[in-house]
Scaffold this active site. Structure first.
Site, PDB file in Angstrom:
ATOM      1  N   GLU A  80     141.655  61.778  38.528  1.00  0.00           N
ATOM      2  CA  GLU A  80     141.041  60.598  39.142  1.00  0.00           C
ATOM      3  C   GLU A  80     141.024  60.886  40.637  1.00  0.00           C
ATOM      4  O   GLU A  80     142.074  61.132  41.235  1.00  0.00           O
ATOM      5  CB  GLU A  80     141.834  59.335  38.819  1.00  0.00           C
ATOM      6  CG  GLU A  80     141.920  59.037  37.310  1.00  0.00           C
ATOM      7  CD  GLU A  80     140.578  58.995  36.607  1.00  0.00           C
ATOM      8  OE1 GLU A  80     139.567  58.626  37.247  1.00  0.00           O
ATOM      9  OE2 GLU A  80     140.506  59.360  35.415  1.00  0.00           O
ATOM     10  N   CYS A 104     142.132  54.174  46.752  1.00  0.00           N
ATOM     11  CA  CYS A 104     140.927  54.874  46.313  1.00  0.00           C
ATOM     12  C   CYS A 104     139.794  53.871  46.118  1.00  0.00           C
ATOM     13  O   CYS A 104     138.629  54.201  46.220  1.00  0.00           O
ATOM     14  CB  CYS A 104     141.210  55.615  45.028  1.00  0.00           C
ATOM     15  SG  CYS A 104     142.012  54.567  43.818  1.00  0.00           S
TER      16      CYS A 104
HETATM   17  P1  NAD Z   1     145.581  64.776  48.034  1.00  0.00           P
HETATM   18  O1  NAD Z   1     144.472  65.363  47.232  1.00  0.00           O
HETATM   19  O2  NAD Z   1     145.766  65.258  49.399  1.00  0.00           O
HETATM   20  O3  NAD Z   1     146.981  65.040  47.288  1.00  0.00           O
HETATM   21  C1  NAD Z   1     147.186  64.674  45.940  1.00  0.00           C
HETATM   22  C2  NAD Z   1     148.230  65.594  45.348  1.00  0.00           C
HETATM   23  O4  NAD Z   1     147.684  66.907  45.294  1.00  0.00           O
HETATM   24  C3  NAD Z   1     149.498  65.695  46.179  1.00  0.00           C
HETATM   25  O5  NAD Z   1     150.617  65.816  45.333  1.00  0.00           O
HETATM   26  C4  NAD Z   1     149.280  66.969  46.960  1.00  0.00           C
HETATM   27  O6  NAD Z   1     150.468  67.592  47.373  1.00  0.00           O
HETATM   28  C5  NAD Z   1     148.565  67.804  45.932  1.00  0.00           C
HETATM   29  N1  NAD Z   1     147.798  68.904  46.524  1.00  0.00           N
HETATM   30  C6  NAD Z   1     147.314  69.023  47.783  1.00  0.00           C
HETATM   31  N2  NAD Z   1     146.699  70.211  47.933  1.00  0.00           N
HETATM   32  C7  NAD Z   1     146.804  70.847  46.742  1.00  0.00           C
HETATM   33  C8  NAD Z   1     146.378  72.105  46.272  1.00  0.00           C
HETATM   34  N3  NAD Z   1     145.705  72.951  47.050  1.00  0.00           N
HETATM   35  N4  NAD Z   1     146.636  72.430  44.988  1.00  0.00           N
HETATM   36  C9  NAD Z   1     147.281  71.559  44.192  1.00  0.00           C
HETATM   37  N5  NAD Z   1     147.748  70.370  44.582  1.00  0.00           N
HETATM   38  C10 NAD Z   1     147.495  70.006  45.841  1.00  0.00           C
HETATM   39  O7  NAD Z   1     145.422  63.196  47.956  1.00  0.00           O
HETATM   40  P2  NAD Z   1     146.312  62.070  48.657  1.00  0.00           P
HETATM   41  O8  NAD Z   1     146.033  62.101  50.121  1.00  0.00           O
HETATM   42  O9  NAD Z   1     147.717  62.128  48.185  1.00  0.00           O
HETATM   43  O10 NAD Z   1     145.671  60.769  48.006  1.00  0.00           O
HETATM   44  C11 NAD Z   1     144.477  60.251  48.465  1.00  0.00           C
HETATM   45  C12 NAD Z   1     143.316  60.651  47.592  1.00  0.00           C
HETATM   46  O11 NAD Z   1     143.595  60.266  46.255  1.00  0.00           O
HETATM   47  C13 NAD Z   1     142.045  59.935  47.975  1.00  0.00           C
HETATM   48  O12 NAD Z   1     140.966  60.828  47.871  1.00  0.00           O
HETATM   49  C14 NAD Z   1     141.944  58.827  46.931  1.00  0.00           C
HETATM   50  O13 NAD Z   1     140.650  58.352  46.712  1.00  0.00           O
HETATM   51  C15 NAD Z   1     142.511  59.512  45.735  1.00  0.00           C
HETATM   52  N6  NAD Z   1     143.006  58.550  44.755  1.00  0.00           N
HETATM   53  C16 NAD Z   1     142.245  58.319  43.660  1.00  0.00           C
HETATM   54  C17 NAD Z   1     142.651  57.389  42.718  1.00  0.00           C
HETATM   55  C18 NAD Z   1     141.813  57.126  41.492  1.00  0.00           C
HETATM   56  O14 NAD Z   1     142.301  56.472  40.576  1.00  0.00           O
HETATM   57  N7  NAD Z   1     140.588  57.592  41.451  1.00  0.00           N
HETATM   58  C19 NAD Z   1     143.846  56.699  42.904  1.00  0.00           C
HETATM   59  C20 NAD Z   1     144.619  56.975  44.033  1.00  0.00           C
HETATM   60  C21 NAD Z   1     144.182  57.916  44.952  1.00  0.00           C
END
Ligand code: NAD
Length: 537
Positions: A289, A323
């Site tokens: 998501e 999000c």
């Molecule tokens: P992010 O993508 O920066 O991080 C999410 C997770 O991925 C973290 O645990 C992070 O450490 C990990 N991550 C980062 N780089 C990575 C890599 N190269 N390989 C693997 N894992 C990696 O997101 P965030 O800043 O924590 O959250 C915000 C984002 O999440 C926004 O884009 C938001 O829209 C989305 N979000 C979506 C929903 C939904 O239900 N659609 C819900 C909540 C948040």
């Protein structure tokens, strides 16, 4: 077959002055702010301290360190995979009722003795206000843990037809291997749900929490242990995301990825899984998501006050870091002056600051990187659009960004297309007569399709928007803000570049964590290979 009672959504507590929950939370906030905890890696139920330390600070007071956490090395990740695989046989052989019992108990603990702890950790570590922490770290997580067992039972009940000659059944096996859960900073409930939904279905999990939300993540882990989660079922490995992901996605035993976060990161995980495809024992389930660029569109018949409140709350609560946050709005020219003035008045009235002060409406954005990114968008707005309200930032004590309203006359403007993840709402004012064209513009402007809302009192307009925006949002709201989905009431998820739309907190999601086996038992097997029609007349 046992039955799970139909769950009821956890009611939010009021936290009114003098209430017991307010006093308890205040005391927990003070205690937590006064300590600096040490967070280990947890593998196979064992606490491991790598000595390679990261820090969690309060976003609204970034010199205040809340915790030191130990980063997992690639060796620890391999150990976590081994622990998950080890734990799986015993865990998967338990009945659904037995596994569900752990999460129902966790829900009960969170309703009572753990509520203040998880709320305080989410407030201090992620800069959520009381109500934002309560609806997330308490109520939504409780709901996930109570509704998922109910949905799982419902799924198990789906069985094929049996006859007098044979019995048929479907066995909802867990996936073969381990599930990798990767969780975002912005919802403690999502951090709790992503590892536990697959675990409920009999899987074992390696969980990597977001670095900026390690404190609440660690308390979730401890709470699950207190509820009786056996060692190795969920392994907690905070650390360098890229390094950790590479080890996990290289493993032939990767059975699934349960991700919530940004679109770019999910794309990277999917690509890596694609490159490794031929080495996996099974095709891994990839559930993600991701981002959003959520809209509110108002018809000329909209209720102006309801619309203004939806924009103010939907755009600014939790600093626009949901999000589902409303970040682009489309308002008819006839309503704009009134809507604009009311939204501006509300934004000016919002108190920003330390979330331990219960009068605060906005805390700080999560970290310096987010602060810089949002500041960049605000610079762009000053150059290329009109900043109607706000636009100021202050990073001295905490990462504070003012609630901001931007107006543009360019429907393709960057701030209408890209996810900002801050309290910034961009308005496009359309001529009243161009309602239908505007719906088409909304549908085509952004690559995301997570949430959206229409405000109208004329029902025909609601129908037009619902049809024209069918694929523009996975969660669509009529006369309501596009945030605040409740488990069991509005299953959540979006399509297009917003994710695989597997609807967290629903049967649809649980289905991704099982691989069904069909079993047929024949009561009277044939003893003759020839068919009767083959005999001579
Ligand atoms: P992010 O993508 O920066 O991080 C999410 C997770 O991925 C973290 O645990 C992070 O450490 C990990 N991550 C980062 N780089 C990575 C890599 N190269 N390989 C693997 N894992 C990696 O997101 P965030 O800043 O924590 O959250 C915000 C984002 O999440 C926004 O884009 C938001 O829209 C989305 N979000 C979506 C929903 C939904 O239900 N659609 C819900 C909540 C948040």
């Amino acid at each position: 077959m046992t039955r799970v009672p139909l769950p009821v959504n956890d009611p939010n507590r009021s936290y009114l002055p003098g209430s017991p929950e307010r006093n308890e939370l205040k005391a927990r906030l003070t205690a937590m702010a006064g300590e600096r905890i040490d967070i280990p890696i947890v593998i196979g139920g064992r606490e491991i301290r790598s000595g390679q330390i990261g820090h969690v600070v309060m976003p609204h007071d970034h010199q205040h360190v809340l915790a030191d956490w130990h980063m997992a090395s690639t060796e620890h990740v391999s150990q976590a995979i081994a622990a998950a695989l080890d734990a799986q046989r015993e865990w998967a052989s338990r009945s659904l009722e037995d596994r569900a019992g752990v999460f129902l108990k966790a829900a009960e603990l969170l309703t009572t003795t753990w509520r203040a702890t998880l709320n305080a950790a989410t407030m201090l570590g992620q800069s959520k206000t009381v109500i934002q922490a309560e609806i997330d770290a308490a109520s939504e997580l409780i709901d996930f843990w109570r509704f998922n067992p109910y949905f799982a039972r419902d799924l198990y009940d789906e069985q094929p037809i049996s006859t007098d000659a044979a019995s048929n059944r479907t066995e909802y096996r867990p996936l073969e291997g381990f599930v990798y859960a990767v969780t975002p900073f912005n919802f403690t409930s999502i951090a709790g749900n992503l590892p536990t939904a697959p675990a409920l279905m009999g899987n074992t999990v390696v969980w990597k929490p977001a670095s900026s939300a390690v404190v609440s993540g660690y308390y979730v882990m401890r709470l699950l242990e207190a509820a009786g989660l056996p060692p190795g079922v969920i392994n907690f490995v905070p650390g360098d995301a890229t390094q950790i992901s590479r080890v996990l996605l290289d493993s032939p035993d990767l059975a699934g990825v349960h991700f919530t976060g940004s679109t770019a990161v999910f794309d990277g995980l999917w690509k890596l899984a694609g490159e490794n495809l031929s080495r996996y024992r099974s095709y891994p389930r990839l559930v993600g998501e991701t981002g959003g660029k959520d809209f509110i569109v108002a018809h000329p018949s909209a209720d102006v006050q309801a619309l203004a409140v939806a924009i103010a709350r939907g755009g600014c609560e939790y600093q626009g870091q949901k999000c589902s946050a409303a970040s682009r709005i489309y308002v008819p020219r006839s309503l704009w002056p009134e809507v604009r003035d009311r939204v501006v008045a509300m934004m000016r009235d919002m108190r920003m600051g330390d979330v331990s002060d219960f009068r605060t409406f906005l805390g700080a954005v999560i970290d310096g990187k987010a602060f810089d990114r949002i500041s960049g968008y605000l610079d762009d707005a000053r150059r290329n659009a009109t900043v109607v309200q706000g636009g100021g930032v202050n990073g001295e004590t905490g990462y504070f960004v003012e609630p901001t309203l931007v107006e543009t006359s360019d429907p393709g403007y960057r701030l209408l297309r890209e996810e900002i993840f801050g309290p910034v709402v961009t308005a496009y004012v359309y001529p009243d007569a161009r309602w239908l064209e505007t719906l088409k513009t909304i549908d085509e402007t952004s690559p995301y399709a997570l949430t959206g809302a229409v405000f109208a009192t004329e029902h025909a307009a609601v129908q037009e928007a619902t049809n024209a925006l069918r694929h523009a949002a996975g969660n669509f709201y009529v006369n309501d803000k596009p945030t605040g989905a409740v488990v069991g009431q509005q299953p959540f998820g979006g399509a297009r570049r917003s994710g695989t739309n597997d609807k967290a907190g629903s049967k649809m999601n649980l289905l991704r964590w099982v691989s069904a086996r069909t079993i047929k038992e024949t009561f009277s097997p044939p003893r003759e290979y020839r068919y009767p029609y083959m005999s001579e007349e």
